[in-house]
Design a protein around this motif. Structure first.
Motif, PDB file in Angstrom:
ATOM      1  N   ILE A 117       0.841  -1.202   0.000  1.00 59.39           N
ATOM      2  CA  ILE A 117       0.000   0.000   0.000  1.00 59.39           C
ATOM      3  C   ILE A 117       0.875   1.251   0.000  1.00 59.39           C
ATOM      4  N   GLU A 118       1.900   1.265   0.832  1.00 60.94           N
ATOM      5  CA  GLU A 118       2.805   2.421   0.900  1.00 60.94           C
ATOM      6  C   GLU A 118       3.506   2.663  -0.429  1.00 60.94           C
ATOM      7  N   HIS A 119       3.948   1.594  -1.083  1.00 63.34           N
ATOM      8  CA  HIS A 119       4.637   1.729  -2.369  1.00 63.34           C
ATOM      9  C   HIS A 119       3.719   2.368  -3.414  1.00 63.34           C
ATOM     10  N   VAL A 120       2.482   1.918  -3.486  1.00 67.82           N
ATOM     11  CA  VAL A 120       1.534   2.474  -4.465  1.00 67.82           C
ATOM     12  C   VAL A 120       1.196   3.917  -4.111  1.00 67.82           C
ATOM     13  N   ARG A 121       1.057   4.215  -2.843  1.00 66.95           N
ATOM     14  CA  ARG A 121       0.761   5.601  -2.460  1.00 66.95           C
ATOM     15  C   ARG A 121       1.931   6.528  -2.772  1.00 66.95           C
ATOM     16  N   ARG A 122       3.148   6.017  -2.630  1.00 71.93           N
ATOM     17  CA  ARG A 122       4.330   6.841  -2.899  1.00 71.93           C
ATOM     18  C   ARG A 122       4.556   7.026  -4.394  1.00 71.93           C
ATOM     19  N   TYR A 123       4.420   5.956  -5.178  1.00 74.15           N
ATOM     20  CA  TYR A 123       4.802   6.018  -6.590  1.00 74.15           C
ATOM     21  C   TYR A 123       3.627   5.992  -7.564  1.00 74.15           C
ATOM     22  N   GLY A 124       2.416   5.836  -7.060  1.00 69.87           N
ATOM     23  CA  GLY A 124       1.237   5.903  -7.906  1.00 69.87           C
ATOM     24  C   GLY A 124       0.730   4.540  -8.348  1.00 69.87           C
ATOM     25  N   PRO A 125      -0.515   4.509  -8.830  1.00 71.14           N
ATOM     26  CA  PRO A 125      -1.155   3.251  -9.213  1.00 71.14           C
ATOM     27  C   PRO A 125      -0.494   2.563 -10.400  1.00 71.14           C
ATOM     28  N   ALA A 126       0.342   3.251 -11.155  1.00 73.15           N
ATOM     29  CA  ALA A 126       1.027   2.602 -12.274  1.00 73.15           C
ATOM     30  C   ALA A 126       2.001   1.531 -11.778  1.00 73.15           C
ATOM     31  N   ARG A 127       2.394   1.595 -10.512  1.00 72.55           N
ATOM     32  CA  ARG A 127       3.334   0.609  -9.954  1.00 72.55           C
ATOM     33  C   ARG A 127       2.628  -0.542  -9.240  1.00 72.55           C
ATOM     34  N   LEU A 128       1.305  -0.591  -9.314  1.00 69.60           N
ATOM     35  CA  LEU A 128       0.540  -1.662  -8.689  1.00 69.60           C
ATOM     36  C   LEU A 128       0.708  -2.946  -9.496  1.00 69.60           C
ATOM     37  N   THR A 129       1.104  -4.026  -8.823  1.00 62.65           N
ATOM     38  CA  THR A 129       1.333  -5.300  -9.498  1.00 62.65           C
ATOM     39  C   THR A 129       0.350  -6.347  -8.973  1.00 62.65           C
ATOM     40  N   PRO A 130       0.188  -7.446  -9.714  1.00 65.24           N
ATOM     41  CA  PRO A 130      -0.733  -8.491  -9.245  1.00 65.24           C
ATOM     42  C   PRO A 130      -0.418  -9.002  -7.843  1.00 65.24           C
ATOM     43  N   ALA A 131       0.829  -9.281  -7.533  1.00 67.28           N
ATOM     44  CA  ALA A 131       1.162  -9.816  -6.208  1.00 67.28           C
ATOM     45  C   ALA A 131       0.874  -8.807  -5.106  1.00 67.28           C
ATOM     46  N   MET A 132       1.052  -7.525  -5.392  1.00 63.85           N
ATOM     47  CA  MET A 132       0.768  -6.508  -4.389  1.00 63.85           C
ATOM     48  C   MET A 132      -0.724  -6.474  -4.068  1.00 63.85           C
ATOM     49  N   VAL A 133      -1.566  -6.582  -5.093  1.00 65.86           N
ATOM     50  CA  VAL A 133      -3.014  -6.629  -4.864  1.00 65.86           C
ATOM     51  C   VAL A 133      -3.367  -7.888  -4.086  1.00 65.86           C
ATOM     52  N   ASP A 134      -2.770  -9.010  -4.464  1.00 64.85           N
ATOM     53  CA  ASP A 134      -3.108 -10.286  -3.824  1.00 64.85           C
ATOM     54  C   ASP A 134      -2.745 -10.296  -2.345  1.00 64.85           C
ATOM     55  N   VAL A 135      -1.601  -9.738  -1.982  1.00 68.29           N
ATOM     56  CA  VAL A 135      -1.199  -9.748  -0.571  1.00 68.29           C
ATOM     57  C   VAL A 135      -2.128  -8.855   0.243  1.00 68.29           C
ATOM     58  N   VAL A 136      -2.558  -7.736  -0.306  1.00 67.11           N
ATOM     59  CA  VAL A 136      -3.484  -6.854   0.413  1.00 67.11           C
ATOM     60  C   VAL A 136      -4.866  -7.503   0.492  1.00 67.11           C
ATOM     61  N   THR A 137      -5.338  -8.106  -0.599  1.00 67.92           N
ATOM     62  CA  THR A 137      -6.634  -8.786  -0.590  1.00 67.92           C
ATOM     63  C   THR A 137      -6.650  -9.882   0.479  1.00 67.92           C
ATOM     64  N   ALA A 138      -5.622 -10.722   0.499  1.00 67.67           N
ATOM     65  CA  ALA A 138      -5.559 -11.804   1.485  1.00 67.67           C
ATOM     66  C   ALA A 138      -5.524 -11.246   2.901  1.00 67.67           C
ATOM     67  N   ASP A 139      -4.736 -10.201   3.127  1.00 67.53           N
ATOM     68  CA  ASP A 139      -4.637  -9.616   4.462  1.00 67.53           C
ATOM     69  C   ASP A 139      -5.992  -9.066   4.927  1.00 67.53           C
ATOM     70  N   ILE A 140      -6.712  -8.398   4.036  1.00 67.67           N
ATOM     71  CA  ILE A 140      -8.035  -7.858   4.372  1.00 67.67           C
ATOM     72  C   ILE A 140      -8.991  -8.998   4.731  1.00 67.67           C
ATOM     73  N   LEU A 141      -8.978 -10.070   3.936  1.00 73.31           N
ATOM     74  CA  LEU A 141      -9.905 -11.176   4.163  1.00 73.31           C
ATOM     75  C   LEU A 141      -9.534 -11.993   5.394  1.00 73.31           C
ATOM     76  N   LEU A 142      -8.293 -11.960   5.818  1.00 72.27           N
ATOM     77  CA  LEU A 142      -7.914 -12.659   7.046  1.00 72.27           C
ATOM     78  C   LEU A 142      -8.475 -11.956   8.283  1.00 72.27           C
ATOM     79  N   GLU A 143      -8.715 -10.637   8.167  1.00 71.87           N
ATOM     80  CA  GLU A 143      -9.297  -9.907   9.296  1.00 71.87           C
ATOM     81  C   GLU A 143     -10.693 -10.430   9.596  1.00 71.87           C
ATOM     82  N   ARG A 144     -11.530 -10.508   8.533  1.00 76.54           N
ATOM     83  CA  ARG A 144     -12.894 -11.029   8.680  1.00 76.54           C
ATOM     84  C   ARG A 144     -13.510 -11.172   7.286  1.00 76.54           C
ATOM     85  N   PRO A 145     -14.516 -12.031   7.155  1.00 78.73           N
ATOM     86  CA  PRO A 145     -15.203 -12.169   5.856  1.00 78.73           C
ATOM     87  C   PRO A 145     -15.837 -10.840   5.450  1.00 78.73           C
TER      88      PRO A 145
END
Length: 194
Positions: A117-145
């Motif tokens: 999240i910090e990397h994308v906020r610093r350098y912009g959405p053009a630097r968003l990669t599939p693995a970065m989305v996946d790690v954030v998605t998994a982390d969010i879903l681990l909190e709760r459904p």
């Protein structure tokens, strides 16, 4: 990030990380390149004689700037020396490694998600990669459904995506990649990893 990397980053056109051109190999998700990749790679190598970042004339790698192996358009490819390629791909590789370690050994994802999240906020959405989305998605879903629309809203906010439809498409591709890793994720109703 050095000046050349910032300059290249500014020239990127944001592409949503929708690629599902990956396959599980050796327990990790790896790029699954299209058949014509080798020909295109050789064409770019013939055109480029220097690293796009540092100017080195040594052995050059052809990098997918958005880490999506099925995007072969010339604007997404750059000739980079080994060191610059490693530096450019580091955020993607770190997120992918965190996911693999989480799937294999149950390691925590929080730090990797915050870094993405910090990397994308610093350098912009053009630097968003599939693995970065996946790690954030998994982390969010681990909190709760979550219902799909809530998960899409969170991803839209975290990654500053332009609209909700884009966030839904990014979420769908991310859930597909997480399923490719062998995770059971319901296809309807509330989305959960527990």
């Amino acid at each position: 990030m050095n000046k050349a990397m910032r300059r290249m980053n500014r020239g990127l056109h944001p592409m949503l990380p929708l690629s599902t051109a990956f396959a599980v190999k050796g327990g990790a998700l790896r790029a699954d390149y299209p058949a014509r990749w080798l020909d295109i790679r050789d064409q770019v190598r013939a055109q480029e004689t220097r690293c796009a970042l540092c100017g080195d004339r040594g052995a050059l790698h052809i990098a997918h700037l958005d880490s999506q192996p099925d995007r072969l358009d010339r604007a997404n490819l750059a000739a980079l020396c080994r060191a610059c390629h490693a530096a450019w791909d580091e955020p993607h590789v770190m997120a992918a490694s965190a996911l693999t370690n989480w799937v294999r050994w149950g390691n925590d994802l929080r730090d990797a998600a915050e870094d993405a999240i910090e990397h994308v906020r610093r350098y912009g959405p053009a630097r968003l990669t599939p693995a970065m989305v996946d790690v954030v998605t998994a982390d969010i879903l681990l909190e709760r459904p979550r219902p799909a629309w809530v998960l899409a809203n969170i991803l839209q906010d975290e990654f500053r995506l332009e609209d909700h439809d884009a966030a839904r498409r990014v979420m769908g591709a991310s859930l597909h990649r997480l399923r490719m890793r062998g995770l059971h994720i319901p296809r309807q109703g509330w989305i959960s990893l527990r």
